[in-house]
Scaffold this motif. Structure first.
Motif, PDB file in Angstrom:
ATOM      1  N   TYR B  32       0.869  -1.183   0.000  1.00 52.35           N
ATOM      2  CA  TYR B  32       0.000   0.000   0.000  1.00 52.35           C
ATOM      3  C   TYR B  32       0.895   1.218   0.000  1.00 52.35           C
ATOM      4  O   TYR B  32       1.863   1.293   0.775  1.00 52.35           O
ATOM      5  CB  TYR B  32      -0.897  -0.032   1.246  1.00 52.35           C
ATOM      6  CG  TYR B  32      -1.687   1.229   1.497  1.00 52.35           C
ATOM      7  CD1 TYR B  32      -1.418   2.011   2.612  1.00 52.35           C
ATOM      8  CD2 TYR B  32      -2.695   1.632   0.630  1.00 52.35           C
ATOM      9  CE1 TYR B  32      -2.129   3.166   2.863  1.00 52.35           C
ATOM     10  CE2 TYR B  32      -3.415   2.786   0.872  1.00 52.35           C
ATOM     11  CZ  TYR B  32      -3.127   3.555   1.982  1.00 52.35           C
ATOM     12  OH  TYR B  32      -3.839   4.693   2.222  1.00 52.35           O
ATOM     13  N   TYR B  36       1.164  11.920   0.902  1.00 53.28           N
ATOM     14  CA  TYR B  36       0.663  12.927   1.819  1.00 53.28           C
ATOM     15  C   TYR B  36       1.195  14.299   1.420  1.00 53.28           C
ATOM     16  O   TYR B  36       2.322  14.433   0.949  1.00 53.28           O
ATOM     17  CB  TYR B  36       1.087  12.628   3.263  1.00 53.28           C
ATOM     18  CG  TYR B  36       0.319  11.487   3.889  1.00 53.28           C
ATOM     19  CD1 TYR B  36       0.651  10.163   3.620  1.00 53.28           C
ATOM     20  CD2 TYR B  36      -0.751  11.735   4.743  1.00 53.28           C
ATOM     21  CE1 TYR B  36      -0.063   9.116   4.183  1.00 53.28           C
ATOM     22  CE2 TYR B  36      -1.467  10.700   5.318  1.00 53.28           C
ATOM     23  CZ  TYR B  36      -1.116   9.395   5.035  1.00 53.28           C
ATOM     24  OH  TYR B  36      -1.825   8.367   5.592  1.00 53.28           O
ATOM     25  N   GLN B  38       1.882  18.128   3.000  1.00 50.39           N
ATOM     26  CA  GLN B  38       2.009  18.844   4.269  1.00 50.39           C
ATOM     27  C   GLN B  38       2.317  20.312   3.983  1.00 50.39           C
ATOM     28  O   GLN B  38       3.388  20.651   3.469  1.00 50.39           O
ATOM     29  CB  GLN B  38       3.100  18.231   5.150  1.00 50.39           C
ATOM     30  CG  GLN B  38       3.138  18.830   6.546  1.00 50.39           C
ATOM     31  CD  GLN B  38       4.127  18.116   7.462  1.00 50.39           C
ATOM     32  OE1 GLN B  38       5.143  17.604   7.017  1.00 50.39           O
ATOM     33  NE2 GLN B  38       3.833  18.086   8.762  1.00 50.39           N
ATOM     34  N   PRO B  44       0.337  16.343   8.056  1.00 50.85           N
ATOM     35  CA  PRO B  44       0.263  15.668   6.748  1.00 50.85           C
ATOM     36  C   PRO B  44      -1.174  15.229   6.460  1.00 50.85           C
ATOM     37  O   PRO B  44      -1.870  14.724   7.338  1.00 50.85           O
ATOM     38  CB  PRO B  44       1.177  14.458   6.930  1.00 50.85           C
ATOM     39  CG  PRO B  44       2.058  14.787   8.090  1.00 50.85           C
ATOM     40  CD  PRO B  44       1.225  15.634   8.999  1.00 50.85           C
ATOM     41  N   LEU B  46      -3.572  13.029   3.626  1.00 55.55           N
ATOM     42  CA  LEU B  46      -3.583  12.078   2.513  1.00 55.55           C
ATOM     43  C   LEU B  46      -4.195  12.733   1.280  1.00 55.55           C
ATOM     44  O   LEU B  46      -5.264  13.335   1.351  1.00 55.55           O
ATOM     45  CB  LEU B  46      -4.395  10.844   2.888  1.00 55.55           C
ATOM     46  CG  LEU B  46      -4.517   9.769   1.811  1.00 55.55           C
ATOM     47  CD1 LEU B  46      -3.200   9.024   1.672  1.00 55.55           C
ATOM     48  CD2 LEU B  46      -5.651   8.792   2.148  1.00 55.55           C
ATOM     49  N   ASP B  49      -3.782   7.476  -2.824  1.00 58.43           N
ATOM     50  CA  ASP B  49      -3.063   6.253  -2.465  1.00 58.43           C
ATOM     51  C   ASP B  49      -3.276   5.206  -3.539  1.00 58.43           C
ATOM     52  O   ASP B  49      -4.179   5.325  -4.377  1.00 58.43           O
ATOM     53  CB  ASP B  49      -3.490   5.732  -1.089  1.00 58.43           C
ATOM     54  CG  ASP B  49      -4.999   5.489  -0.970  1.00 58.43           C
ATOM     55  OD1 ASP B  49      -5.482   5.340   0.171  1.00 58.43           O
ATOM     56  OD2 ASP B  49      -5.699   5.470  -2.006  1.00 58.43           O
ATOM     57  N   PHE B  89       5.035  13.861   0.685  1.00 58.23           N
ATOM     58  CA  PHE B  89       5.700  12.664   1.190  1.00 58.23           C
ATOM     59  C   PHE B  89       5.090  11.435   0.545  1.00 58.23           C
ATOM     60  O   PHE B  89       3.870  11.273   0.531  1.00 58.23           O
ATOM     61  CB  PHE B  89       5.535  12.538   2.704  1.00 58.23           C
ATOM     62  CG  PHE B  89       6.212  13.626   3.484  1.00 58.23           C
ATOM     63  CD1 PHE B  89       5.480  14.688   3.998  1.00 58.23           C
ATOM     64  CD2 PHE B  89       7.573  13.584   3.721  1.00 58.23           C
ATOM     65  CE1 PHE B  89       6.091  15.696   4.725  1.00 58.23           C
ATOM     66  CE2 PHE B  89       8.197  14.592   4.439  1.00 58.23           C
ATOM     67  CZ  PHE B  89       7.455  15.648   4.943  1.00 58.23           C
ATOM     68  N   SER B  93       3.638   0.970   2.821  1.00 58.31           N
ATOM     69  CA  SER B  93       3.018   0.334   3.974  1.00 58.31           C
ATOM     70  C   SER B  93       3.041  -1.177   3.803  1.00 58.31           C
ATOM     71  O   SER B  93       2.731  -1.710   2.742  1.00 58.31           O
ATOM     72  CB  SER B  93       1.586   0.835   4.115  1.00 58.31           C
ATOM     73  OG  SER B  93       1.002   0.397   5.304  1.00 58.31           O
ATOM     74  N   LYS B 101       2.586  -1.270   9.005  1.00 61.13           N
ATOM     75  CA  LYS B 101       3.600  -0.291   9.353  1.00 61.13           C
ATOM     76  C   LYS B 101       3.855   0.564   8.127  1.00 61.13           C
ATOM     77  O   LYS B 101       4.050   0.034   7.035  1.00 61.13           O
ATOM     78  CB  LYS B 101       4.874  -1.020   9.774  1.00 61.13           C
ATOM     79  CG  LYS B 101       6.024  -0.138  10.215  1.00 61.13           C
ATOM     80  CD  LYS B 101       7.150  -1.047  10.734  1.00 61.13           C
ATOM     81  CE  LYS B 101       8.373  -0.253  11.124  1.00 61.13           C
ATOM     82  NZ  LYS B 101       9.432  -1.142  11.668  1.00 61.13           N
ATOM     83  N   THR B 102       3.834   1.884   8.277  1.00 67.45           N
ATOM     84  CA  THR B 102       4.002   2.806   7.169  1.00 67.45           C
ATOM     85  C   THR B 102       5.296   3.575   7.343  1.00 67.45           C
ATOM     86  O   THR B 102       5.505   4.213   8.384  1.00 67.45           O
ATOM     87  CB  THR B 102       2.805   3.779   7.081  1.00 67.45           C
ATOM     88  OG1 THR B 102       1.593   3.026   6.922  1.00 67.45           O
ATOM     89  CG2 THR B 102       2.962   4.721   5.898  1.00 67.45           C
ATOM     90  N   ILE B 103       6.147   3.517   6.324  1.00 67.30           N
ATOM     91  CA  ILE B 103       7.435   4.209   6.333  1.00 67.30           C
ATOM     92  C   ILE B 103       7.389   5.320   5.280  1.00 67.30           C
ATOM     93  O   ILE B 103       6.958   5.082   4.147  1.00 67.30           O
ATOM     94  CB  ILE B 103       8.580   3.237   6.030  1.00 67.30           C
ATOM     95  CG1 ILE B 103       8.598   2.114   7.067  1.00 67.30           C
ATOM     96  CG2 ILE B 103       9.920   3.970   6.017  1.00 67.30           C
ATOM     97  CD1 ILE B 103       8.803   2.566   8.500  1.00 67.30           C
ATOM     98  N   PHE B 104       7.865   6.499   5.666  1.00 61.68           N
ATOM     99  CA  PHE B 104       7.794   7.678   4.808  1.00 61.68           C
ATOM    100  C   PHE B 104       9.135   7.992   4.146  1.00 61.68           C
ATOM    101  O   PHE B 104      10.203   7.712   4.701  1.00 61.68           O
ATOM    102  CB  PHE B 104       7.356   8.899   5.626  1.00 61.68           C
ATOM    103  CG  PHE B 104       5.904   8.880   6.007  1.00 61.68           C
ATOM    104  CD1 PHE B 104       5.460   8.118   7.074  1.00 61.68           C
ATOM    105  CD2 PHE B 104       4.979   9.621   5.286  1.00 61.68           C
ATOM    106  CE1 PHE B 104       4.118   8.085   7.427  1.00 61.68           C
ATOM    107  CE2 PHE B 104       3.639   9.600   5.630  1.00 61.68           C
ATOM    108  CZ  PHE B 104       3.212   8.832   6.689  1.00 61.68           C
ATOM    109  N   GLY B 105       9.049   8.608   2.969  1.00 63.36           N
ATOM    110  CA  GLY B 105      10.212   9.198   2.345  1.00 63.36           C
ATOM    111  C   GLY B 105      10.547  10.513   3.018  1.00 63.36           C
ATOM    112  O   GLY B 105       9.805  10.990   3.885  1.00 63.36           O
ATOM    113  N   ALA B 106      11.664  11.113   2.598  1.00 67.55           N
ATOM    114  CA  ALA B 106      12.147  12.335   3.245  1.00 67.55           C
ATOM    115  C   ALA B 106      11.398  13.584   2.791  1.00 67.55           C
ATOM    116  O   ALA B 106      11.549  14.645   3.401  1.00 67.55           O
ATOM    117  CB  ALA B 106      13.633  12.504   2.984  1.00 67.55           C
TER     118      ALA B 106
END
Lengths: 118, 114
Positions: B32, B36, B38, B44, B46, B49, B89, B93, B101-106
């Motif tokens: 997934y 986002y 911001q 942030p 959504l 997706d 961002f 997921s 668990k969702t991990i974001f880019g910089a």
């Protein structure tokens, strides 16, 4: 409530003080997440809960960081003996959770708690 | 664990032009991929997706594409407007037992010049 609420919005602490940050998720949201966002950076994963169970705390930067969600609703992130490098915005997010159903893993963020450690 | 790389870090376009932001992820089990937006001092939000069983999704001026084989996904904004200026961002997921668990880019700071 209608959204994710976080308090305090702003916290200034002297180095070495303990702080507690509160998150009140959307009612009925099973999953709750804490992220740390430094200035100009993306949210960094800290920990997450499914109901009251803390399923992953691999992102907590040190044993000074502790999170709990004792009744599966409100969560508290506690930072002991704060250091200057702890200065950041702490974002809480919640989601319906559960299996990968439509919308189940969409994160809704709170406004964040901005922590400044002097 | 999952790692998400995002490029470029800053993007400046003229109003009306298109903007493209690219991300790669490391864990092939991720399924997934949200994006986002911001705005300064805000939380942030959504905007769109995509799930791993879909290659492309569009919502008005915004589209996302996903290449599972290459493990990369992109955000396309057409006919950009000044109000599109913000930090964007991408995230990946991974569903796991009992949750995800969702991990974001910089992040990519987009400037749209009027």
């Amino acid at each position: 409530g209608a959204g994710v609420s976080q308090s305090p919005r702003y916290k200034v602490a002297k180095r070495g003080q303990d702080v507690a940050l509160r998150c009140d998720p959307i009612s009925g949201h099973v999953s709750l997440f804490w992220y740390q966002q430094a200035l100009g950076q993306g949210p960094e994963f800290l920990t997450y809960f499914q109901n009251e169970a803390q399923l992953d705390k691999s992102g907590l930067p040190s044993d000074r960081f502790f999170a709990e969600r004792p009744e599966g609703s409100v969560s508290t992130l506690k930072i002991q003996r704060t250091q200057q490098e702890d200065s950041a915005v702490y974002l809480c997010a919640s989601s319906l959770g559960g299996q990968l159903l439509s919308g189940a893993n969409v994160l809704t963020f709170g406004a964040g708690s901005r922590l400044t450690v002097l | 664990g999952e790692n998400v790389e995002q490029h470029p870090s800053t993007l400046s376009v003229q109003e009306g032009d298109s903007a493209v932001i690219k991300c790669t992820y490391s864990d092939s089990a991720s399924n997934y991929f949200p994006w986002y937006k911001q705005e300064l001092g805000k939380r942030p939000q959504l905007i769109i997706d995509i799930r791993s069983n879909v290659g492309e999704k569009k919502d008005q001026r915004i589209a996302v594409t996903l290449n599972k084989t290459a493990k990369h996904f992109s955000l396309h904004i057409t006919e950009t407007q000044p109000e599109d200026s913000a930090v964007y961002f991408c995230a990946a997921s991974l569903s796991r037992t009992g949750g995800f668990k969702t991990i974001f880019g910089a992040g990519t700071r987009l400037f749209v010049k009027a």
